[in-house]
Design a protein around this motif. Structure first.
Motif, PDB file in Angstrom:
ATOM      1  N   GLU A   1     -14.369 -16.975  28.784  1.00 50.14           N
ATOM      2  CA  GLU A   1     -13.966 -17.377  30.163  1.00 50.14           C
ATOM      3  C   GLU A   1     -12.787 -18.247  29.818  1.00 50.14           C
ATOM      4  O   GLU A   1     -12.412 -18.726  28.959  1.00 50.14           O
ATOM      5  CB  GLU A   1     -14.785 -18.815  30.705  1.00 50.14           C
ATOM      6  N   ARG A   2     -11.839 -18.131  30.954  1.00 54.95           N
ATOM      7  CA  ARG A   2     -10.541 -18.819  30.943  1.00 54.95           C
ATOM      8  C   ARG A   2      -9.943 -18.625  32.510  1.00 54.95           C
ATOM      9  O   ARG A   2      -9.693 -17.893  33.036  1.00 54.95           O
ATOM     10  CB  ARG A   2      -9.526 -17.539  30.027  1.00 54.95           C
ATOM     11  N   GLU A   3      -9.725 -19.881  32.842  1.00 55.96           N
ATOM     12  CA  GLU A   3      -9.204 -20.328  34.028  1.00 55.96           C
ATOM     13  C   GLU A   3      -9.612 -19.650  34.979  1.00 55.96           C
ATOM     14  O   GLU A   3      -9.057 -19.087  35.896  1.00 55.96           O
ATOM     15  CB  GLU A   3      -7.641 -20.034  33.953  1.00 55.96           C
ATOM     16  N   GLY A   4     -10.926 -19.820  35.283  1.00 56.93           N
ATOM     17  CA  GLY A   4     -11.587 -19.239  36.260  1.00 56.93           C
ATOM     18  C   GLY A   4     -12.349 -17.693  36.150  1.00 56.93           C
ATOM     19  O   GLY A   4     -12.856 -17.148  37.090  1.00 56.93           O
ATOM     20  N   HIS A   5     -11.761 -17.137  35.250  1.00 54.11           N
ATOM     21  CA  HIS A   5     -12.194 -15.862  34.838  1.00 54.11           C
ATOM     22  C   HIS A   5     -13.210 -15.538  33.912  1.00 54.11           C
ATOM     23  O   HIS A   5     -12.951 -16.361  32.921  1.00 54.11           O
ATOM     24  CB  HIS A   5     -10.686 -14.868  34.780  1.00 54.11           C
ATOM     25  N   ARG A   6     -14.149 -14.856  34.003  1.00 57.66           N
ATOM     26  CA  ARG A   6     -15.199 -14.655  33.171  1.00 57.66           C
ATOM     27  C   ARG A   6     -15.278 -13.277  32.644  1.00 57.66           C
ATOM     28  O   ARG A   6     -15.381 -12.394  33.390  1.00 57.66           O
ATOM     29  CB  ARG A   6     -16.523 -15.189  33.537  1.00 57.66           C
ATOM     30  N   LEU A   7     -15.404 -13.018  31.443  1.00 58.47           N
ATOM     31  CA  LEU A   7     -15.702 -11.682  30.896  1.00 58.47           C
ATOM     32  C   LEU A   7     -17.035 -11.596  30.078  1.00 58.47           C
ATOM     33  O   LEU A   7     -17.393 -12.521  29.332  1.00 58.47           O
ATOM     34  CB  LEU A   7     -14.546 -11.266  29.874  1.00 58.47           C
ATOM     35  N   THR A   8     -17.874 -10.672  30.652  1.00 52.62           N
ATOM     36  CA  THR A   8     -19.244 -10.518  30.113  1.00 52.62           C
ATOM     37  C   THR A   8     -19.491  -9.054  29.733  1.00 52.62           C
ATOM     38  O   THR A   8     -18.548  -8.067  30.266  1.00 52.62           O
ATOM     39  CB  THR A   8     -20.300 -11.062  30.911  1.00 52.62           C
TER      40      THR A   8
ATOM     41  N   ALA B   1     -13.492   3.478  22.312  1.00 53.97           N
ATOM     42  CA  ALA B   1     -14.663   2.548  22.278  1.00 53.97           C
ATOM     43  C   ALA B   1     -15.510   2.904  23.473  1.00 53.97           C
ATOM     44  O   ALA B   1     -15.188   3.363  24.527  1.00 53.97           O
ATOM     45  CB  ALA B   1     -14.172   1.286  22.411  1.00 53.97           C
ATOM     46  N   VAL B   2     -16.962   2.536  23.239  1.00 55.53           N
ATOM     47  CA  VAL B   2     -17.878   2.506  24.143  1.00 55.53           C
ATOM     48  C   VAL B   2     -18.079   1.051  24.741  1.00 55.53           C
ATOM     49  O   VAL B   2     -18.241   0.285  23.874  1.00 55.53           O
ATOM     50  CB  VAL B   2     -19.117   3.408  23.762  1.00 55.53           C
ATOM     51  N   ALA B   3     -17.978   0.950  26.191  1.00 56.76           N
ATOM     52  CA  ALA B   3     -18.031  -0.466  26.762  1.00 56.76           C
ATOM     53  C   ALA B   3     -18.498  -0.425  27.964  1.00 56.76           C
ATOM     54  O   ALA B   3     -18.081   0.578  28.604  1.00 56.76           O
ATOM     55  CB  ALA B   3     -16.703  -1.168  26.297  1.00 56.76           C
ATOM     56  N   ALA B   4     -19.049  -1.561  28.370  1.00 55.18           N
ATOM     57  CA  ALA B   4     -19.135  -1.784  29.964  1.00 55.18           C
ATOM     58  C   ALA B   4     -18.962  -3.304  29.836  1.00 55.18           C
ATOM     59  O   ALA B   4     -19.708  -4.264  29.665  1.00 55.18           O
ATOM     60  CB  ALA B   4     -20.786  -1.720  30.312  1.00 55.18           C
ATOM     61  N   LEU B   5     -17.785  -3.418  30.319  1.00 57.30           N
ATOM     62  CA  LEU B   5     -17.147  -4.721  30.513  1.00 57.30           C
ATOM     63  C   LEU B   5     -17.091  -5.306  32.346  1.00 57.30           C
ATOM     64  O   LEU B   5     -16.936  -4.606  33.102  1.00 57.30           O
ATOM     65  CB  LEU B   5     -15.616  -4.823  30.141  1.00 57.30           C
ATOM     66  N   PHE B   6     -17.513  -6.524  32.282  1.00 58.44           N
ATOM     67  CA  PHE B   6     -17.497  -7.009  33.574  1.00 58.44           C
ATOM     68  C   PHE B   6     -16.611  -8.421  33.941  1.00 58.44           C
ATOM     69  O   PHE B   6     -16.796  -9.356  33.006  1.00 58.44           O
ATOM     70  CB  PHE B   6     -19.076  -7.725  33.922  1.00 58.44           C
ATOM     71  N   ILE B   7     -15.708  -8.417  34.766  1.00 55.70           N
ATOM     72  CA  ILE B   7     -14.906  -9.297  35.039  1.00 55.70           C
ATOM     73  C   ILE B   7     -15.325 -10.094  36.315  1.00 55.70           C
ATOM     74  O   ILE B   7     -15.380  -9.387  37.339  1.00 55.70           O
ATOM     75  CB  ILE B   7     -13.276  -9.002  35.111  1.00 55.70           C
TER      76      ILE B   7
END
Length: 600
Positions: free
Chosen positions: A239-246, A294-300
């Protein structure tokens, strides 16, 4: 221009009729059958559906049917649903407060303008269902219908009103694959919803994709991307300044030859954004070759006011208020996860190794009872008697001492042998490890070079005799870049030539010409290279340099050298893969090996 041309009156501006306007708008929203499926499934999700069934025929050309158990549409609102820019999801006062998939009110009118659309719906709490049909923009009167709950949207003969668009569609198989991909992405966005995609062409009922409700995103990804991904992925949460990466991202050794397995989401919406994919690529640049992905599923996730999802009618592009912050969050979050999981190597590598080892089919054997099994002491005695040179069977039996490594073995065990002067065979508590000595040492040298560069500069060693390298037009540019921070000392040596007087000490004896050629090849990707851009490409250059100072295949290593390499691997970040994403070691479980020999 002649006098006759000047006398021609200019064309008059006219207002297009509603049907033409809808067909033009449909071209932006509905590009292919997959676009129509995406819009209809998103409507079902916005209606809080828990189960969604999608049926297509001929790749979606002749039939798309989406059935959901959502809250439905009120009978009095049904005609309005076919009007452009009519929606229940926003009130229009703030276009940045978007909390739903749809909000533009364009999907249903656009589909009705280019195909034959029928909507059958029953709102929660209503006494009955209603149906509405529209073809080529002409809307029929609503009529009663039979439906227990939810909504069924049936689209037949897509683009029948604009037949020229049909010529731009791909094969039935390609369109079906595009539909499947769209549904897969939406299934990732909503793990708790059941999805069922079927091909009903020619009276068949073929399942293209199915996902039951999942308890977590990890379970849904395991269903869609496979159990192998679940076993070889990293969990992200930053998480950074109101943005979250999961989300989840695969290990570097679990990479692919294309980027089709990269899934990106912003506030739950599947997107295709160059900035996000660029950040993903940059995060893996240290551990993947350029032709691997890369294989990835990223959620912002972030407050809706910090991202604009109204960039394009298809809603697949977004624009962040602070794009640099989001890019930095993705890069730092992935790099942190990679550092923590750097020692891991994909289990698929070990599986492939076992698959390559083909054992003879075991012959039926008589059962071995416990009384027939030898005791450990009897087994040791038998092994001793079988040793070459054993002369006295009555001699005292003592087990041979085990070789002791210089340092206590860790998860990579203790070296037992070197195979073909290329691979190190190491014994662990539960099996054994096979290490590619060049790939492993390449990563170690790379990490040392990076550490030295960050500490103020890479230590250089002076050559007894400077090596002259002909580089043509690159001579002037190489000298201008000042490569001393990389441990390289260069001097001009006539037209198109440089004299290499120093090379990085960590690399040992190297070919200065090969080193310079590799650096030029890396810099050729950025023809406007400056000292600033060079610093940005520093890691890529160091990666190439590290290959020159690594232990080569074919070099014989002593036991202390092999064990020292193993211990350094255990202490070095991301040592599970080389700079190009290849695994540095394969770990095999003794139980798997025993199965090959029928010992279980």
């Amino acid at each position: 221009m002649g006098a006759q041309d000047r006398n021609i009156s200019p064309p008059r501006i006219r207002q297009l009729d509603e049907a033409a306007i809808n067909r033009i708008a449909a071209g932006e929203v509905v590009e292919r059958p997959a676009s129509a499926v995406k819009e209809l499934v998103e409507n079902a999700l916005d209606a809080r559906a828990s189960r969604i069934r999608i049926e297509i025929a001929d790749g979606g050309r002749t039939l798309i049917r989406v059935t959901d158990d959502g809250h439905g549409i009120a009978a009095e609102d049904l005609p309005l649903a076919l009007s452009r820019h009519a929606t229940s999801k926003i009130d229009g006062t703030d276009l940045l407060q978007i909390h739903s998939f749809g909000f533009r009110g364009e999907a249903l009118p656009s589909l009705g303008a280019v195909g034959r659309l029928t909507i059958t719906t029953r709102a929660t709490g209503s006494d009955g269902a209603m149906s509405l049909h529209v073809s080529g923009g002409r809307i029929d009167a609503p009529r009663p219908a039979a439906l227990r709950a939810g909504t069924v949207v049936e689209l037949r003969d897509l683009f029948h009103a604009t037949p020229a668009r049909l010529k731009f569609l791909k094969s039935e198989r390609s369109e079906s694959m595009a539909v499947t991909d769209a549904v897969r992405r939406l299934a990732m966005a909503e793990p708790g919803v059941a999805f069922d995609l079927r091909d009903v062409s020619d009276g068949e009922d073929k399942v293209l994709f199915r996902a039951d409700p999942a308890a977590s995103l990890a379970d849904r990804l395991a269903t869609i991307l496979g159990r192998a991904f679940a076993e070889n992925c990293m969990t992200l949460d930053a998480e950074r300044e109101g943005h979250r990466l999961t989300g989840h991202a695969g290990l570097p050794t679990y990479s692919r030859g294309n980027a089709v397995h990269q899934y990106l989401f912003v506030n739950g919406r599947p997107v295709r954004d160059r900035m996000l994919t660029g950040a993903l690529r940059g995060a893996y640049a240290d551990v993947l070759a350029k032709d691997r992905h890369a294989v990835a599923a990223l959620f912002i996730t972030c407050p809706p006011t910090l991202v604009d999802c109204n960039v394009h009618p298809a809603k697949t592009e977004v624009r962040f208020r602070d794009a640099g912050l989001v890019r930095g969050l993705i890069v730092s979050g992935l790099k942190h996860a990679l550092a923590e999981a750097g020692h891991r190597s994909a289990t698929t590598v070990a599986t492939a190794t076992l698959g390559a080892a083909r054992a003879e089919p075991p012959r039926p054997a008589a059962p071995v009872y416990q009384m027939d099994r030898p005791s450990p002491r009897a087994r040791d005695t038998a092994y001793t008697m079988q040793m070459p040179g054993f002369a006295d069977a009555s001699a005292r039996v003592e087990p041979a001492p085990e070789p002791t490594p210089d340092a206590a073995p860790g998860y990579l065990g203790a070296a037992r042998a070197q195979l073909h002067e290329t691979y190190i065979l190491s014994q662990t508590e539960t099996g054994f490890v096979l290490v590619d000595q060049h790939a492993a040492h390449e990563r170690l040298v790379y990490e040392r070079l990076k550490a030295q560069a960050e500490a103020g500069g890479i230590a250089a060693q002076a050559l007894l005799i400077p090596e002259v390298v002909e580089v043509g037009p690159w001579a002037e540019r190489l000298l201008a870049l000042d490569l001393s921070a990389l441990g390289l000392g260069l001097d001009p040596f006539g037209p198109g030539c440089v004299a290499v007087r120093e090379t990085p000490a960590l690399l040992g004896p190297v070919s200065a010409e090969a080193l310079i050629r590799d650096i030029i090849e890396e810099l050729e990707e950025d023809e406007d290279a400056t000292p600033l851009t060079l610093r940005r490409r520093l890691d890529a250059i160091l990666s190439r340099m590290s290959c020159h100072g690594s232990i080569r295949a074919g070099r014989r290593m002593s036991a202390p050298e092999m064990n020292a390499l193993l211990r350094e691997m255990e202490a070095t970040p991301m040592s599970g893969q080389c700079n190009h994403g290849r695994p540095t070691y394969v770990s095999l479980d003794l139980k798997d090996i025993e199965r090959l020999f029928g010992r279980t």
